[in-house]
Design an enzyme around this catalytic site. Structure first.
Site, short mmCIF file in Angstrom:
data_model
loop_
_atom_site.label_atom_id
_atom_site.label_comp_id
_atom_site.label_asym_id
_atom_site.label_seq_id
_atom_site.Cartn_x
_atom_site.Cartn_y
_atom_site.Cartn_z
N HIS A 63 2.77 -5.75 -1.94
CA HIS A 63 2.42 -4.64 -1.05
C HIS A 63 2.96 -3.31 -1.60
O HIS A 63 2.25 -2.30 -1.62
CB HIS A 63 3.00 -4.95 0.34
CG HIS A 63 2.81 -3.91 1.39
ND1 HIS A 63 1.99 -4.08 2.49
CD2 HIS A 63 3.36 -2.66 1.53
CE1 HIS A 63 2.04 -2.99 3.24
NE2 HIS A 63 2.87 -2.12 2.69
N GLU A 64 4.21 -3.35 -2.07
CA GLU A 64 4.85 -2.11 -2.56
C GLU A 64 4.28 -1.67 -3.91
O GLU A 64 4.10 -0.47 -4.12
CB GLU A 64 6.37 -2.28 -2.67
CG GLU A 64 7.09 -2.69 -1.38
CD GLU A 64 6.76 -1.86 -0.17
OE1 GLU A 64 6.27 -0.73 -0.30
OE2 GLU A 64 6.98 -2.37 0.95
N GLN A 110 5.11 6.84 0.12
CA GLN A 110 5.11 6.85 1.59
C GLN A 110 5.96 7.98 2.16
O GLN A 110 5.82 8.33 3.33
CB GLN A 110 5.60 5.51 2.15
CG GLN A 110 4.62 4.37 1.93
CD GLN A 110 5.15 3.08 2.54
OE1 GLN A 110 5.95 2.40 1.91
NE2 GLN A 110 4.72 2.75 3.74
N CYS A 113 2.24 -2.14 7.75
CA CYS A 113 2.68 -1.07 6.84
C CYS A 113 3.22 0.07 7.70
O CYS A 113 2.60 0.43 8.71
CB CYS A 113 1.51 -0.59 6.00
SG CYS A 113 1.94 0.71 4.83
N LEU A 114 4.34 0.62 7.29
CA LEU A 114 4.93 1.74 8.04
C LEU A 114 3.99 2.95 8.04
O LEU A 114 4.11 3.81 8.91
CB LEU A 114 6.30 2.10 7.46
CG LEU A 114 7.38 1.01 7.62
CD1 LEU A 114 8.64 1.39 6.86
CD2 LEU A 114 7.69 0.75 9.09
N HIS A 152 1.18 0.18 -3.35
CA HIS A 152 1.39 1.58 -2.93
C HIS A 152 1.51 2.50 -4.14
O HIS A 152 1.05 3.64 -4.10
CB HIS A 152 2.69 1.72 -2.10
CG HIS A 152 2.53 1.48 -0.62
ND1 HIS A 152 1.63 2.17 0.16
CD2 HIS A 152 3.20 0.66 0.22
CE1 HIS A 152 1.74 1.76 1.43
NE2 HIS A 152 2.69 0.84 1.49
N GLY A 166 10.20 -2.93 3.44
CA GLY A 166 10.02 -2.26 2.15
C GLY A 166 9.55 -0.84 2.38
O GLY A 166 9.10 -0.49 3.47
#
Ligand code: GNR
Ligand code: NI
Length: 173
Positions: free
Chosen positions: A133-134, A51, A91-92, A137, A46
């Site tokens: 999670h998204e 981000q 997480c990226l 963000h 994702g």
């Protein structure tokens, strides 16, 4: 045709609240293409617009095995949650780390697709985890804030697992 730079923990943009999208534009369409390309390139499941430095409520995801089932969520809203799961999350924007996070097992979400038509999606397991999670963000929330366990180092864990396996007897030598 555009990989975007992924912002990392410590970048204050990740802590800001993203704004709803009012209409699709060529710029936003390009942003979505770039987010998908960036997510696939980074091997993430994702990616949320903040981000890549854009404070808009746009998310892309793909939890499929073949990496060929992209999901685009614009202005996503979680309508219902059910149950509980605890599992590892990365997480990226926090490269090389992971932690245990407690999430709902199942979520129902309403969002707009890239055609700006509303749809509903139900997800369990990793998809449910990813949706939560998204959407976090988009509120400036990172998994490191809501984790239930210590922040762990991926490389150290891999080395440990290899030692346990006996596959890497001379790890670190
Ligand atoms: O690639 C990712 N993996 C992942 C694993 C468990 C729970 C959530 C995720 S999302 C993450 C990509 C990312 O940082 N999305 O914001
Ligand atoms: Ni993330």
């Amino acid at each position: 045709m555009g990989l975007r730079t992924i912002r990392e923990l410590g970048d204050e943009i990740l802590r800001k609240k993203s704004k709803p999208v009012k209409e699709m534009t060529p710029r936003l369409s390009t942003l979505i293409d770039d987010m998908l390309e960036t997510m696939y390139s980074a091997e993430g499941v994702g990616l949320a617009a903040p981000q890549v430095g854009v404070l808009k409520r746009i998310v892309v995801m793909d939890v499929s095995e073949g990496r060929d089932q992209p999901i685009v969520m614009i202005n996503p809203e979680i309508l219902e949650t059910e149950g509980e799961q605890t599992g590892p999350e990365g997480c990226l924007s926090v490269p090389g780390k992971h932690a245990e996070v407690k999430r709902a097992q199942k979520v129902k979400v309403r969002a707009l697709g890239r055609d700006m038509n509303p749809y509903e999606l139900e997800g369990e397991d990793l998809l449910a985890r990813c949706i939560q999670h998204e959407t976090d963000h988009l509120e400036g929330v990172m998994y490191v804030d809501v984790r239930t366990g210590p922040l762990l180092d991926n490389a150290a864990e891999e080395e440990y697992e290899e030692e346990e396996d006996g596959t890497e007897e001379k790890a670190g030598s």
